[in-house]
Write an enzyme that holds these catalytic residues in place. Sequence first.
Site, short mmCIF file in Angstrom:
data_model
loop_
_atom_site.label_atom_id
_atom_site.label_comp_id
_atom_site.label_asym_id
_atom_site.label_seq_id
_atom_site.Cartn_x
_atom_site.Cartn_y
_atom_site.Cartn_z
N ASP A 282 42.07 74.19 52.86
CA ASP A 282 41.23 75.17 52.21
C ASP A 282 39.94 74.42 51.81
O ASP A 282 39.90 73.21 51.73
CB ASP A 282 41.93 75.80 50.99
CG ASP A 282 41.28 77.12 50.61
OD1 ASP A 282 41.90 77.91 49.90
OD2 ASP A 282 40.13 77.36 51.04
C1 GLC Z 1 38.14 79.82 49.82
C2 GLC Z 1 39.52 80.41 49.70
C3 GLC Z 1 40.15 80.71 51.01
C4 GLC Z 1 39.09 81.12 52.00
C5 GLC Z 1 38.21 79.91 52.26
C6 GLC Z 1 37.07 80.24 53.22
O1 GLC Z 1 37.93 78.84 48.85
O2 GLC Z 1 40.46 79.75 48.89
O3 GLC Z 1 41.13 81.74 50.80
O4 GLC Z 1 39.69 81.56 53.21
O5 GLC Z 1 37.68 79.36 51.07
O6 GLC Z 1 36.18 81.12 52.62
#
Ligand code: GLC
Length: 748
Positions: A282
Site C-alpha cells: 500500500d
Molecule cells: C491508499 C489506500 C489504498 C489505495 C492506495 C492507492 O493509501 O490505503 O486502499 O488503493 O493508497 O490510492
Amino acid sequence: MNKIYFLIVAIIFFNSCSTKKVDKADSNIETKVDSVLAMLSIDEKVGQMNQLSSFYNSDPDGLKAMIREGKVGSLLNEVNPDVVNELQRVATKESKHGIPLIIGRDVIHGFKTVFPIPLGQAASWNPALVEKSSHIAAIEARSKGVTWTFSPMIDIARDPRWGRVAEGYGEDPFLTSTLGNAAIKGYQGNNLSANDRIAACAKHFAAYGAAEAGREYNTVITSNQELRNVYLKPFQSASHTGAATFMAAFNEINGIPCSGNKKLLTDVLRNEWGFKGFVVSDWASIPEMINHGFADNETDCALIAANAGVDMEMSSHTYLDNLANLIKQGKISETVVDNAVRNILRVKFQLGLFSNPYVDTVKSSFAADSSLIIAKELALESLVLLKNENNVLPLSTKIGKVAVIGPMSNDRYEQLGTWVFDCDTNTTVTPLSAIRATIGNNKVIYAKTLAYSRDKNTGRFYQAISAARSANAVLVFVGEESILSGEAHGRAHIDLPGVQADLIKELHKSGKPIITVVMAGRPLAISNILPYSNAVIFAWHPGTMGGTAIADVLFGKENFSGKLPISIPVSAGQCPIYYAKKNTGRPADYNSWIPMDKIPVRAPQTSLGNASQHLDDGFEPLFPFGFGMSYTTFEYSNINLSSPSISVKDTLVISATITNTGKFDGYETPQLYTHDVVGSITRPVKELKAFQKIKIKSGESVNVTFKLTASDLAFYKSWNEEVVEPGLFYVWIGPSSNQGLKAQFTLQ
Ligand code: GLC
C-alpha cells in the site's frame, strides 16, 4: 555490434510474442513469462517491481525517460487514455524489452457511474447486483486505460469509528466473502484480456479493520483464531475465487507490519492458499516500516518486504534504490526478485497487455442508461428502513405539499461518498430533484437550512420550520459529508455532525410527520433523533442514482429490501459491537440490566446485576446486523431439519416457510445462523452461514431451504489447526441476527 544484434533479436522475439494471440487460449503464459524474464537484467527486473503515481502532467519527459529505461512496471492514477497510450507506446516501442505497463486506479464503487459505497452495496445482500456494478466499473475504467483496480476492500470492520468502514462490506466474514467474490467476478470475468475487464485487488491484507479504536493505520492486536476465523476468511475466499492481485495493509498485526509479514504474504497466501497473482504494497507502506520501528532504514525495508512476499512497491522507491545492490551484495537471492517479476508478468499477460497495451479512445461510454439502471437498482436495494411508525411511509403522491430539508437533500457530490476521483456529478440525481420529478415542483417546499453536514449555524432553522408548517410531510436529509469517512477519516464520536439532530428536534415541534433519511459513510449513533422521527431510512452514500431510489421508496413505487451489513451502535462507547460476539461468563439480559437513570441513589454495590453490559447504553446495538424493515411483513414458520443429527459426511437440510402477510410484494432475505454450543475454544453466539434474497408476493408463502455440511461448521482453534468438533449446534432461520426460528442438531 552484439548489443544491436541482441536488440534486433529481442524485438523480433517480442513482436512474435505480441503477434502470437495470447487469447488463442495459449495456456503457456508461464513459458512466455519465463522467456521475458530470461531477457531482463537485474535492474530491468527491479523496474517491473516499481509502481509510480503518474507525474505525467508535471514532468512528461521525466516519466517517459524512466519508462524508456525500464524503471517502471506500473503506474497508478493516470486516467487520460491519450496519455496512457503515449506511455504504453514508450514502454513497448522505446524501452529495451517492450514490456507494457499495468495501470492501476482506485475504482472502489464505480468509475464515472458511481454506485453506493461498498458498505451500502452490502446492505443489498445481492451478490448478482454487486457483480454487475463491478463489471460496469470495469467497462468504464478500462475504456480510460485502467487495467487494474485496487478493489474490493474486504477488511472486516466492527468499529464504525474507523473511516474506512465505508469501503468494506461490514462486520461479517460470510457476507463479506460472498460480496467480495462477486466484485472480483464482476471486475475480472472469465477472461482478463477482454476489453471490459480489469484485474481486481483483494485489500488490505490483512485485519486493517481491527485498528485500535478505529484510529486509521493503527495497531492491530488480535489472536490467531480471530485472524483465521474472521479477518482472513474473505481473503482466503478471494484467493480461491482468483483475485489477480492482493494489497498488503499499512497496519501491523501483533508486532509485524503486513508489508514485512512473510507468514501472511508467503506461508499463508502462496503456500497454503496457492495464490498465483502478485502482491502490491500500500502507498509507501514499505518505508513506513521504519516508523513502525521494524526496520532501520530503507535498504532494510526493501530487504524485509521483498523477502516477505511484496512483489510490487507502490509509490515509494526502496526497491528501485536498493534491490539490485542487495542482490549484487548477496543479501537477497535473485530468485526472490525473479518470482516477484514472474507474478507481475503473469498478470500482464493475462490482461492481454502484451498483445494490445492500448486503449480505444473513441469507444468509452459512460453513464450509459443501462449503467444508470443498475446504479439505481443497487441504490434501491441498499436502502434500509429502520423505523416506520404507524406506517407513515409510503407517502401518497397525492399528499400535497412536502418539505424537503437538510444538507444532504440536494448535493450532487456529497451523496456519492468516498473514493470517487473519476465521478461525474452532472449525472447525479439528488433526492430533491427526484422528489420534484415524482410529485411536481410546485408540491415541494425546499429549505436546505444547513450549508453542509457539519454546519453549526442555526440561523436558517426558521426557513425549515416555515417549510414544515406549510407541508403535509417533512423529509429531512441528514448525515455526513463524503470527507467524514474514508481513509484517515475516523471519528471518535459517531453522532450526526453539527446541529442536524437539533434541526430534526425543532421540526418535530411542527407536529407534521418527520421522515429522516440518513446518508453517511458509516453507521451513525442516531438514537437521539429516533424519538423525533416518524420514519428513518439509512441510505449510506447511495451514489449517482441515490435520489431516484429514495424517491421511489418514499412514494411507494418500490419497496425496501435492504438489511444492515453492520450493527448500528447506540453510541461510540459501545464500539466495537457486533452480533457474532462471544457469550462471556456473564451474558447480559434485560432482567439483569438496570438503565443508569433508573439506578436508585445510594444503590448498594452488588445490587445492579453483574453482567457484561454498560450502565448507560446497555449491551445491544441500536439496530442489529441483518435488520431491515419492509412495507410488508413476513412471517416465519415450520422450521424443519432433515435429521436431528448428522455425521461429518452428511448434509443437513434446514427449511422454513416464509409468508408475506402484508399488502405489498417484497424481497425478504432469510438468514441462516448457527451456534456451536460447546467448543475447545469459545465460539460466537451466532455465525451467518447462508442467506437467500427472495421475492414473495403479498399473501404468498414460500419454502426456503438451506444446506449445511460439517465443513461449514469448521473453525480454527489455533493458527494451524482447523477442526470440526462434534456436539450440539443451534440453528436459526430468520430476518436478522437477533430474530428467527430456532432448532438444534447434533454433529456426531
Ligand atoms: C491508499 C489506500 C489504498 C489505495 C492506495 C492507492 O493509501 O490505503 O486502499 O488503493 O493508497 O490510492
